[in-house]
Write an enzyme that holds these catalytic residues in place. Structure first.
Site, short mmCIF file in Angstrom:
data_model
loop_
_atom_site.label_atom_id
_atom_site.label_comp_id
_atom_site.label_asym_id
_atom_site.label_seq_id
_atom_site.Cartn_x
_atom_site.Cartn_y
_atom_site.Cartn_z
N LYS A 201 0.84 -1.34 0.16
CA LYS A 201 0.10 0.01 -0.02
C LYS A 201 0.81 1.22 0.04
O LYS A 201 0.25 2.44 -0.48
CB LYS A 201 -1.14 -0.03 1.09
CG LYS A 201 -2.13 -0.95 1.17
CD LYS A 201 -3.29 -0.57 1.85
CE LYS A 201 -4.47 -1.64 1.56
NZ LYS A 201 -5.68 -1.37 2.49
N LYS B 234 -10.70 -2.65 -3.05
CA LYS B 234 -11.49 -1.51 -3.11
C LYS B 234 -10.74 -0.30 -3.71
O LYS B 234 -11.28 0.57 -4.46
CB LYS B 234 -11.92 -1.01 -2.05
CG LYS B 234 -12.89 -2.10 -1.12
CD LYS B 234 -13.58 -1.32 -0.03
CE LYS B 234 -13.75 -2.25 0.93
NZ LYS B 234 -12.72 -2.36 2.16
N LYS C 32 -4.53 -9.02 -5.96
CA LYS C 32 -6.05 -9.18 -5.56
C LYS C 32 -7.04 -8.22 -5.84
O LYS C 32 -6.66 -7.08 -6.21
CB LYS C 32 -5.75 -9.28 -3.98
CG LYS C 32 -5.99 -7.95 -3.14
CD LYS C 32 -6.16 -8.41 -1.82
CE LYS C 32 -6.48 -6.97 -0.91
NZ LYS C 32 -7.75 -6.46 -1.00
P1 ATP Z 1 -8.63 -1.96 0.58
O1 ATP Z 1 -8.18 -2.10 -0.79
O2 ATP Z 1 -9.21 -0.56 1.11
O3 ATP Z 1 -7.60 -2.47 1.68
P2 ATP Z 1 -10.00 -4.34 0.82
O4 ATP Z 1 -10.43 -4.56 -0.72
O5 ATP Z 1 -8.98 -4.99 0.69
O6 ATP Z 1 -9.86 -2.70 0.59
P3 ATP Z 1 -10.70 -4.64 3.21
O7 ATP Z 1 -11.86 -3.86 4.01
O8 ATP Z 1 -9.16 -4.39 3.56
O9 ATP Z 1 -11.23 -4.53 1.91
O10 ATP Z 1 -10.97 -6.28 3.78
C1 ATP Z 1 -12.26 -6.66 4.37
C2 ATP Z 1 -12.57 -8.26 4.22
O11 ATP Z 1 -12.48 -8.59 2.84
C3 ATP Z 1 -11.01 -8.59 4.86
O12 ATP Z 1 -11.57 -9.99 5.54
C4 ATP Z 1 -10.26 -9.28 3.73
O13 ATP Z 1 -9.30 -10.37 4.02
C5 ATP Z 1 -11.49 -9.47 2.64
N1 ATP Z 1 -10.67 -9.34 1.15
C6 ATP Z 1 -10.40 -8.15 0.78
N2 ATP Z 1 -10.14 -8.37 -0.66
C7 ATP Z 1 -10.26 -9.67 -0.92
C8 ATP Z 1 -10.16 -10.57 -2.02
N3 ATP Z 1 -9.64 -10.01 -3.03
N4 ATP Z 1 -10.57 -11.79 -1.93
C9 ATP Z 1 -10.92 -12.41 -0.62
N5 ATP Z 1 -10.97 -11.58 0.25
C10 ATP Z 1 -10.95 -10.33 0.22
MG MG Z 2 -7.56 -4.64 2.73
#
Ligand code: ATP
Ligand code: MG
Length: 343
Positions: free
Chosen positions: A111, A198, A195
């Site tokens: 990040k 968001k 991955k």
């Molecule tokens: P950011 O990019 O802002 O970190 P994020 O997409 O990683 O957002 P988070 O809010 O950090 O979302 O994570 C929330 C939950 O979703 C966590 O349990 C994380 O492990 C899960 N998660 C996030 N991205 C994935 C993915 N690509 N596949 C499976 N689980 C995910």
């Molecule tokens: Mg995350």
């Protein structure tokens, strides 16, 4: 199993990875466990958030939890900043965790990217706050996606070191990750080695929980694949999962297959047998229908809920009260153990 804690950041576009890697599993766990589900706004501000957007996204994530089937009466749903224990315990953990431990965290490296000197200090100590989230409730199990495994290990190290340093054996439980199934790591639709996230700038990289049928169809049609037809049995490992070597050779293809398996609740081996030798245009049509059938309902319920912020805010207010009831006595004990004078 003891108590479950998990969270999602209100950082924008909730996507299929959040649903399959986290929220959907919570819906299943809540049948047999006491659960605390948190919208982690303190985590969100580790990178810049527009204040009005942050409020809107906090409500949106709450709506997603409820629309996906979380029961906020039986369990606890609230936003993190409403319970001071998270920040208080995080400070104590800043003094327990070691720099060397945080330096190993891959999420910070990803990040902060090339501009590490300019990353917030909060982004660096993010895992300490995450340990505080869990341990302020003495939660024992944390359902997360695969990307959070390393942070969970750090939470265990922090719990263990606190217990040792203050001669309080067993005070904090060592929380365990719960990582489920074929969709524990949903990958970007544009790059099967990254991955789904968001924070990805491209909306075509992800399937959002609020995407309507047209958006779903368009994104799946445009998802990157390769010219070969769908794989056959040779792509399976002995345990019936997709073989690692096969995934490495065709990451985008196996990502779509894994998404199909997860959304249809089928085993990877059955999915491979169903589509072996077919071409991707056919498979993408079937996947689109499935995505519309499963996500469409959730997305429209989210939109309905978001039209009534009063109902959402009431859920968060009630959840925060109940979360404080659990964390307050634990924090009082922590303060005593650490030696903070209370007069
Ligand atoms: P950011 O990019 O802002 O970190 P994020 O997409 O990683 O957002 P988070 O809010 O950090 O979302 O994570 C929330 C939950 O979703 C966590 O349990 C994380 O492990 C899960 N998660 C996030 N991205 C994935 C993915 N690509 N596949 C499976 N689980 C995910
Ligand atoms: Mg995350």
């Amino acid at each position: 199993m003891g108590r479950i804690f998990s969270g999602v950041q209100p950082t924008g576009n909730l996507h299929l990875g959040n649903y399959l890697g986290a929220i959907r599993n919570w819906v299943r766990l809540q049948r047999d466990h006491d659960c605390i589900f948190c919208i982690v706004d303190l985590h969100a501000i580790t990178v810049w958030q527009d204040p009005a957007q942050l409020r809107a996204q906090t409500r949106e994530v709450t709506a997603a939890f409820l629309a996906a089937g979380i029961d906020a009466r039986k369990h606890i749903v609230f936003n993190q900043s409403q319970v001071a224990a998270h920040a208080q315990l995080a400070w104590i953990f800043n003094c327990v965790a070691r720099l060397g431990w945080l330096n190993r965290m891959t999420q910070f490296k990803e990040k902060s990217g090339k501009d590490r000197e300019n990353a917030s200090v909060g982004l660096y100590v993010y895992p300490n706050l995450m340990a505080a989230d869990i341990l302020a409730y003495k939660a024992t199990h944390v359902p997360v996606g695969e990307d959070q495994r390393q942070h969970l290990e750090l939470s265990r190290d922090i719990a263990q070191k606190f217990n040792n340093d203050f001669a309080a054996p067993g005070f904090f439980p060592l929380p365990e990750p719960l990582i489920f199934g074929t969709a524990a790591r949903v990958m970007s639709l544009r790059d099967g080695t990254k991955k789904m996230s968001k924070s990805d700038a491209s909306d075509y990289s992800r399937i959002n929980m609020t995407d309507d049928a047209d958006a779903l169809a368009q994104k799946i049609r445009k998802a990157k694949t390769d010219p070969a037809p769908l794989p056959g049995e040779e792509a399976l490992a002995v345990n019936g999962n997709f073989a690692d070597a096969a995934i490495a050779a065709r990451p985008e293809a196996f990502n779509l297959l894994a998404i199909y398996a997860a959304l249809s609740d089928k085993a990877p081996a059955d999915v491979v047998r169903e589509f072996a030798g077919k071409d991707f245009s056919h498979f993408k049509n079937v996947l689109t229908d499935l995505a519309v059938a499963t996500l469409g309902k959730i997305g429209s319920e989210m939109k309905r809920l978001m039209a009534d912020p009063g109902e959402i805010d009431a859920v968060l207010a009630d959840g925060a009260l109940r979360a404080r009831d659990i964390s307050a006595p634990i924090m009082a004990e922590v303060e005593k153990i650490v030696g903070f004078l209370r007069v």
